[in-house]
Design a protein around this motif. Structure first.
Motif, PDB file in Angstrom:
ATOM      1  N   GLU A 106       0.821  -1.208   0.000  1.00  0.00           N
ATOM      2  CA  GLU A 106       0.000   0.000   0.000  1.00  0.00           C
ATOM      3  C   GLU A 106       0.858   1.263   0.000  1.00  0.00           C
ATOM      4  O   GLU A 106       0.566   2.212  -0.727  1.00  0.00           O
ATOM      5  CB  GLU A 106      -0.934  -0.015   1.218  1.00  0.00           C
ATOM      6  N   ILE A 107       1.930   1.262   0.783  1.00  0.00           N
ATOM      7  CA  ILE A 107       2.840   2.419   0.789  1.00  0.00           C
ATOM      8  C   ILE A 107       3.484   2.564  -0.579  1.00  0.00           C
ATOM      9  O   ILE A 107       3.539   3.655  -1.160  1.00  0.00           O
ATOM     10  CB  ILE A 107       3.932   2.260   1.872  1.00  0.00           C
ATOM     11  N   ILE A 135       6.002  -4.235  -5.596  1.00  0.00           N
ATOM     12  CA  ILE A 135       4.582  -4.586  -5.518  1.00  0.00           C
ATOM     13  C   ILE A 135       4.354  -5.947  -6.163  1.00  0.00           C
ATOM     14  O   ILE A 135       3.674  -6.812  -5.601  1.00  0.00           O
ATOM     15  CB  ILE A 135       3.704  -3.502  -6.192  1.00  0.00           C
ATOM     16  N   ILE A 136       4.942  -6.163  -7.319  1.00  0.00           N
ATOM     17  CA  ILE A 136       4.782  -7.447  -8.016  1.00  0.00           C
ATOM     18  C   ILE A 136       5.420  -8.576  -7.220  1.00  0.00           C
ATOM     19  O   ILE A 136       4.853  -9.663  -7.108  1.00  0.00           O
ATOM     20  CB  ILE A 136       5.328  -7.351  -9.461  1.00  0.00           C
ATOM     21  N   ALA A 137       6.571  -8.324  -6.621  1.00  0.00           N
ATOM     22  CA  ALA A 137       7.220  -9.342  -5.784  1.00  0.00           C
ATOM     23  C   ALA A 137       6.328  -9.713  -4.601  1.00  0.00           C
ATOM     24  O   ALA A 137       6.209 -10.901  -4.243  1.00  0.00           O
ATOM     25  CB  ALA A 137       8.578  -8.841  -5.296  1.00  0.00           C
ATOM     26  N   GLN A 138       5.685  -8.725  -3.994  1.00  0.00           N
ATOM     27  CA  GLN A 138       4.794  -9.009  -2.860  1.00  0.00           C
ATOM     28  C   GLN A 138       3.544  -9.755  -3.324  1.00  0.00           C
ATOM     29  O   GLN A 138       3.038 -10.622  -2.608  1.00  0.00           O
ATOM     30  CB  GLN A 138       4.427  -7.721  -2.117  1.00  0.00           C
ATOM     31  N   LEU A 139       3.055  -9.437  -4.509  1.00  0.00           N
ATOM     32  CA  LEU A 139       1.921 -10.184  -5.063  1.00  0.00           C
ATOM     33  C   LEU A 139       2.297 -11.649  -5.254  1.00  0.00           C
ATOM     34  O   LEU A 139       1.509 -12.544  -4.938  1.00  0.00           O
ATOM     35  CB  LEU A 139       1.476  -9.585  -6.399  1.00  0.00           C
ATOM     36  N   GLU A 140       3.499 -11.872  -5.767  1.00  0.00           N
ATOM     37  CA  GLU A 140       3.965 -13.242  -5.990  1.00  0.00           C
ATOM     38  C   GLU A 140       4.057 -14.027  -4.682  1.00  0.00           C
ATOM     39  O   GLU A 140       3.767 -15.212  -4.642  1.00  0.00           O
ATOM     40  CB  GLU A 140       5.329 -13.238  -6.686  1.00  0.00           C
ATOM     41  N   LYS A 141       4.441 -13.336  -3.610  1.00  0.00           N
ATOM     42  CA  LYS A 141       4.550 -13.979  -2.292  1.00  0.00           C
ATOM     43  C   LYS A 141       3.212 -14.012  -1.552  1.00  0.00           C
ATOM     44  O   LYS A 141       3.136 -14.544  -0.450  1.00  0.00           O
ATOM     45  CB  LYS A 141       5.563 -13.220  -1.423  1.00  0.00           C
ATOM     46  N   LYS A 142       2.200 -13.388  -2.170  1.00  0.00           N
ATOM     47  CA  LYS A 142       0.889 -13.226  -1.533  1.00  0.00           C
ATOM     48  C   LYS A 142       1.005 -12.488  -0.202  1.00  0.00           C
ATOM     49  O   LYS A 142       0.289 -12.745   0.747  1.00  0.00           O
ATOM     50  CB  LYS A 142       0.169 -14.565  -1.379  1.00  0.00           C
ATOM     51  N   LEU A 151      -8.516  -3.480  -2.378  1.00  0.00           N
ATOM     52  CA  LEU A 151      -7.401  -2.573  -2.658  1.00  0.00           C
ATOM     53  C   LEU A 151      -6.357  -3.262  -3.532  1.00  0.00           C
ATOM     54  O   LEU A 151      -5.812  -2.643  -4.452  1.00  0.00           O
ATOM     55  CB  LEU A 151      -6.760  -2.069  -1.366  1.00  0.00           C
ATOM     56  N   THR A 152      -6.086  -4.524  -3.265  1.00  0.00           N
ATOM     57  CA  THR A 152      -5.100  -5.258  -4.056  1.00  0.00           C
ATOM     58  C   THR A 152      -5.513  -5.302  -5.532  1.00  0.00           C
ATOM     59  O   THR A 152      -4.687  -5.066  -6.423  1.00  0.00           O
ATOM     60  CB  THR A 152      -4.899  -6.686  -3.507  1.00  0.00           C
ATOM     61  N   LEU A 173       0.851  -9.473 -13.421  1.00  0.00           N
ATOM     62  CA  LEU A 173      -0.266  -8.703 -12.870  1.00  0.00           C
ATOM     63  C   LEU A 173      -1.608  -9.270 -13.332  1.00  0.00           C
ATOM     64  O   LEU A 173      -2.543  -9.421 -12.523  1.00  0.00           O
ATOM     65  CB  LEU A 173      -0.146  -7.232 -13.266  1.00  0.00           C
ATOM     66  N   ASN A 174      -1.710  -9.596 -14.606  1.00  0.00           N
ATOM     67  CA  ASN A 174      -2.953 -10.188 -15.123  1.00  0.00           C
ATOM     68  C   ASN A 174      -3.246 -11.535 -14.475  1.00  0.00           C
ATOM     69  O   ASN A 174      -4.412 -11.849 -14.196  1.00  0.00           O
ATOM     70  CB  ASN A 174      -2.895 -10.316 -16.648  1.00  0.00           C
TER      71      ASN A 174
END
Length: 181
Positions: A106-107, A135-142, A151-152, A173-174
């Motif tokens: 979020e930051i 952000i993408i790395a955190q998405l990958e790690k959930k 928000l995600t 991202l998709n």
């Protein structure tokens, strides 16, 4: 017996302190809704900025919101010098917020969206690539941190529509957008 009493007192004190600190932190869902209003209304920006700035205990996410509000104050300022001054303060506070919580999506998103929208000739776009990558790395790690599902999804859509990500990043991202939808 004395040790057990001391341990119980210590636990009670730490619980009390942690609830006091939590009570001081703003409700993120409410804060997010107020931020949407602040994007369109200068008075809301000022009020929200004053309320958050007056908090005694500020964590990374709170500083991130304050930094975003400083950037919004730049939007509403009429004096060019004031605009740049607010943006400089925003940039500095975003650095502190990211340092305090480096993997908070979020930051990173708030900073990315500010840098995306500020004219590039001002030089306030140094962290776009780094923020998108993290952000993408955190998405990958959930590892969604403070971001809820809604928000995600909004973060992913913003990154996709920003046209600032690579083709490979857009694929990731998709993929996550499909998983979350």
């Amino acid at each position: 017996m004395f040790r057990k009493l001391l341990l119980a007192a210590g636990i009670a004190a730490s619980v009390l302190l942690s609830t006091q600190v939590k009570a001081q932190q703003p409700d993120l869902k409410v804060l997010r809704k107020q931020m949407v209003i602040a994007v369109e209304k200068g008075k809301t920006t000022d009020s929200l900025y004053n309320n958050l700035s007056n908090l005694k205990e500020k964590n990374g996410i709170t500083n991130g919101f304050i930094a975003a509000l400083l950037a919004l104050k730049a939007k509403y300022a009429w004096n060019p010098y004031s605009k740049v001054k607010y943006l400089n303060r925003s940039e500095k506070l975003f650095k502190q917020a990211v340092a305090a919580d480096p993997h908070n999506m979020e930051i990173r998103f708030m900073r990315f969206s500010i840098e995306h929208n500020v004219p590039s000739f001002l030089g306030f776009n140094k962290d776009l690539a780094t923020d998108a990558e993290d952000i993408i790395a955190q998405l990958e790690k959930k590892n969604y941190g403070t971001a809820d599902k809604e928000l995600t999804i909004a973060i992913i859509k913003f990154l996709l529509h920003s046209k600032r990500c690579t083709a490979a990043q857009n694929q990731v991202l998709n993929k996550h957008l499909t998983e979350l939808s």
